[in-house]
Write a protein that holds these residues in place. Structure first.
Motif, PDB file in Angstrom:
ATOM      1  N   ALA A  57       0.831  -1.207   0.000  1.00 40.83           N
ATOM      2  CA  ALA A  57       0.000   0.000   0.000  1.00 40.83           C
ATOM      3  C   ALA A  57       0.862   1.253   0.000  1.00 40.83           C
ATOM      4  O   ALA A  57       2.001   1.246   0.476  1.00 40.83           O
ATOM      5  N   THR A  58       0.295   2.321  -0.551  1.00 34.86           N
ATOM      6  CA  THR A  58       0.899   3.645  -0.428  1.00 34.86           C
ATOM      7  C   THR A  58       0.315   4.310   0.808  1.00 34.86           C
ATOM      8  O   THR A  58      -0.904   4.408   0.948  1.00 34.86           O
ATOM      9  N   ILE A  59       1.184   4.754   1.716  1.00 37.79           N
ATOM     10  CA  ILE A  59       0.730   5.317   2.994  1.00 37.79           C
ATOM     11  C   ILE A  59       0.948   6.828   3.022  1.00 37.79           C
ATOM     12  O   ILE A  59       2.045   7.315   2.732  1.00 37.79           O
ATOM     13  N   THR A  60      -0.107   7.549   3.350  1.00 38.82           N
ATOM     14  CA  THR A  60      -0.001   8.980   3.627  1.00 38.82           C
ATOM     15  C   THR A  60      -0.134   9.160   5.129  1.00 38.82           C
ATOM     16  O   THR A  60      -1.174   8.846   5.709  1.00 38.82           O
ATOM     17  N   GLU A  61       0.919   9.609   5.762  1.00 35.07           N
ATOM     18  CA  GLU A  61       0.910   9.677   7.221  1.00 35.07           C
ATOM     19  C   GLU A  61       0.015  10.795   7.731  1.00 35.07           C
ATOM     20  O   GLU A  61      -0.264  11.780   7.053  1.00 35.07           O
ATOM     21  N   GLU A  62      -0.419  10.621   8.949  1.00 37.33           N
ATOM     22  CA  GLU A  62      -1.382  11.536   9.560  1.00 37.33           C
ATOM     23  C   GLU A  62      -0.825  12.959   9.662  1.00 37.33           C
ATOM     24  O   GLU A  62       0.340  13.167   9.968  1.00 37.33           O
ATOM     25  N   THR A  63      -1.723  13.917   9.367  1.00 37.15           N
ATOM     26  CA  THR A  63      -1.377  15.329   9.529  1.00 37.15           C
ATOM     27  C   THR A  63      -2.405  15.971  10.453  1.00 37.15           C
ATOM     28  O   THR A  63      -3.305  15.299  10.959  1.00 37.15           O
ATOM     29  N   ALA A  64      -2.295  17.249  10.647  1.00 34.28           N
ATOM     30  CA  ALA A  64      -3.228  17.956  11.523  1.00 34.28           C
ATOM     31  C   ALA A  64      -4.641  17.944  10.968  1.00 34.28           C
ATOM     32  O   ALA A  64      -5.617  18.043  11.715  1.00 34.28           O
ATOM     33  N   ILE A  70      -3.785   7.520   5.785  1.00 33.07           N
ATOM     34  CA  ILE A  70      -4.514   7.012   4.624  1.00 33.07           C
ATOM     35  C   ILE A  70      -3.683   5.917   3.959  1.00 33.07           C
ATOM     36  O   ILE A  70      -2.481   6.061   3.766  1.00 33.07           O
ATOM     37  N   ALA A  71      -4.348   4.807   3.613  1.00 35.35           N
ATOM     38  CA  ALA A  71      -3.713   3.728   2.853  1.00 35.35           C
ATOM     39  C   ALA A  71      -4.408   3.623   1.497  1.00 35.35           C
ATOM     40  O   ALA A  71      -5.636   3.618   1.422  1.00 35.35           O
ATOM     41  N   GLU A  72      -3.625   3.543   0.440  1.00 36.11           N
ATOM     42  CA  GLU A  72      -4.164   3.400  -0.920  1.00 36.11           C
ATOM     43  C   GLU A  72      -3.562   2.150  -1.550  1.00 36.11           C
ATOM     44  O   GLU A  72      -2.346   1.948  -1.521  1.00 36.11           O
ATOM     45  N   PHE A  73      -4.413   1.298  -2.138  1.00 35.62           N
ATOM     46  CA  PHE A  73      -3.907   0.029  -2.665  1.00 35.62           C
ATOM     47  C   PHE A  73      -4.911  -0.585  -3.636  1.00 35.62           C
ATOM     48  O   PHE A  73      -6.083  -0.200  -3.701  1.00 35.62           O
ATOM     49  N   GLU A  74      -4.423  -1.562  -4.401  1.00 32.40           N
ATOM     50  CA  GLU A  74      -5.290  -2.456  -5.172  1.00 32.40           C
ATOM     51  C   GLU A  74      -5.435  -3.750  -4.386  1.00 32.40           C
ATOM     52  O   GLU A  74      -4.491  -4.182  -3.705  1.00 32.40           O
TER      53      GLU A  74
END
Length: 425
Positions: free
Chosen positions: A152-159, A164-168
């Motif tokens: 998965a592509t992970i976007t780490e938490e922000t304010a 967020i995890a993005e995947f097939e």
């Protein structure tokens, strides 16, 4: 805050939910185009349903000839019964929650559209219920839906945004935006909610998930390929909660314990499953498997339905193009080509987007179905009110439940193919 008891709406809404909605819902569910409605139905009236499955037939028929012989029949001639396995069928609870807020009620009653608003809200719940039941039919008691195809592509938490995890993933058609899922990556478990789904090209679908909870308390910086996706769990820290028994358990898994029967012991009760290893499902394969079921089962089984995803069933249809019908409507300048329903030999080919893992299920629809203890109905608090206010909120909730599960009348009357090709090269 306006309580809708004061504007004489509650009783009208509850009467609608109790009578018109539940009656309409039963009819809608029983007539919708779904695999479960192509199978038989049975009603559970006792604590559970028990059925005995024999591994063979009882050898208690004797040829005595046409003479006056003195053959003596003893008790042994009638009691050497075949080995049997006892199965127990019960139901599991399906629950749907309907909610409506004070604000919605006030706006709806102000302009007279309260029942339109109600129907819109109920329609969204119906969509979720239908989707879940279709998903259950092909699934597993484990609750597993699929697996990630790549990391998965992970976007780490922000304010302003959560992790967020993005995947097939495999079987992504079995999930919808808004649905809760559990991602199991080795020893880690992450609970999340599907935010969006999108396709960049035909045949691919990306899933974007908000990660809400972690078993370790630490949000992921990576989720590996082949991590497994399950339906949402009530407690992420515990083992996966069992759910509806589907075709993954009944047909495609061998040597498992199902309905109280250990098929690792009673191996004759396993279904026949052929691995196509990425090869094409052909007319020959279908015919050979259907013939195998008819000649190898002692209970007069016959395949009546073949279910898989659209692409796999289409590969079979494409092999039979020469049999397509056409009609010409000269008045409307229309040319009608093909058939809506395809019947091959004695069984129908059924396209279903909820079918999983490039599997093909061959079913004797007379010997598999849904066992129902209670159809969908509202739970009340004892005062016969459906809608109850959630403490500390403006929301009124109603809870609807159904008790059901799949069951079988014969274990090995069905068969399957796995890893079927989805296109003709």
């Amino acid at each position: 805050m306006i309580h809708f008891d004061k504007i004489n709406v509650r009783e009208s809404l509850e009467d609608f939910l109790k009578i018109e909605y539940t009656d309409g819902l039963q009819n809608e569910f029983n007539t919708m185009d779904a695999l479960i409605n192509k199978l038989k139905k049975d009603t559970l009236v006792g604590k559970y349903k028990t059925k005995s499955f024999a591994l063979g037939v009882t050898d208690n028929i004797r040829m005595l000839g046409n003479g006056n012989d003195r053959y003596v029949l003893t008790a042994d001639d009638y009691t050497n019964a075949a080995e049997t396995a006892e199965a127990r069928f019960d139901t599991t609870k399906l629950m749907g929650i309907f909610a409506i807020t004070d604000e919605t009620i006030v706006k709806g009653t102000t302009d007279g559209s309260i029942f339109d608003v109600l129907n819109d809200s109920l329609g969204r719940m119906n969509l979720g219920l239908k989707h879940t039941i279709n998903r259950f039919t092909y699934g597993s008691k484990s609750g597993k839906i699929g697996a990630l195809k790549a990391a998965a592509t992970i976007t780490e938490e922000t304010a302003t945004m959560p992790t967020i995890a993005e995947f097939e993933m495999t079987n992504s058609l079995s999930i919808l935006p808004g649905m809760g899922i559990l991602i199991v990556d080795g020893a880690e478990k992450y609970q999340g909610k599907v935010w969006q789904k999108y396709s960049e090209s035909v045949g691919t679908e990306k899933v974007i998930v908000f990660i809400e909870e972690s078993l370790s308390g630490t949000m992921p910086t990576a989720i590996n390929a082949n991590a497994e996706v399950y339906s949402r769990q009530l407690d992420v820290s515990k083992a996966v909660v069992p759910e509806y028994t589907g075709l993954e358990d009944i047909v495609f898994t061998k040597n498992n314990e199902i309905f109280g029967v250990d098929r690792n012991v009673f191996k004759t009760l396993n279904n026949t499953v052929e691995d196509l290893a990425g090869g094409l499902l052909t007319e020959t394969k279908l015919r050979d498997m259907a013939d195998h079921i008819e000649v190898s089962c002692a209970d007069d089984s016959s395949i009546k339905l073949v279910a898989s995803n659209h692409k796999i069933i289409s590969t079979v249809e494409k092999q039979m193009y020469q049999f397509k019908e056409y009609t010409i409507d000269s008045a409307n300048s229309a040319f009608h080509l093909g058939r809506k329903d395809v019947i091959f030999d004695t069984y129908a080919l059924y396209k279903d987007k909820y079918s999983r893992n490039q599997n093909v299920a061959l079913l004797d629809t007379d010997k598999i179905g849904e066992l129902v203890r209670k159809e969908f109905s509202w739970i009340t608090s004892g005062n016969h009110q459906i809608l109850e206010r959630r403490d500390g909120s403006e929301m009124y909730e109603g809870i609807m439940t159904k008790y059901a599960d799949m069951y079988i009348d014969a274990f090995k009357s069905h068969a399957g193919f796995i890893n079927a090709a989805e296109t003709i090269a």
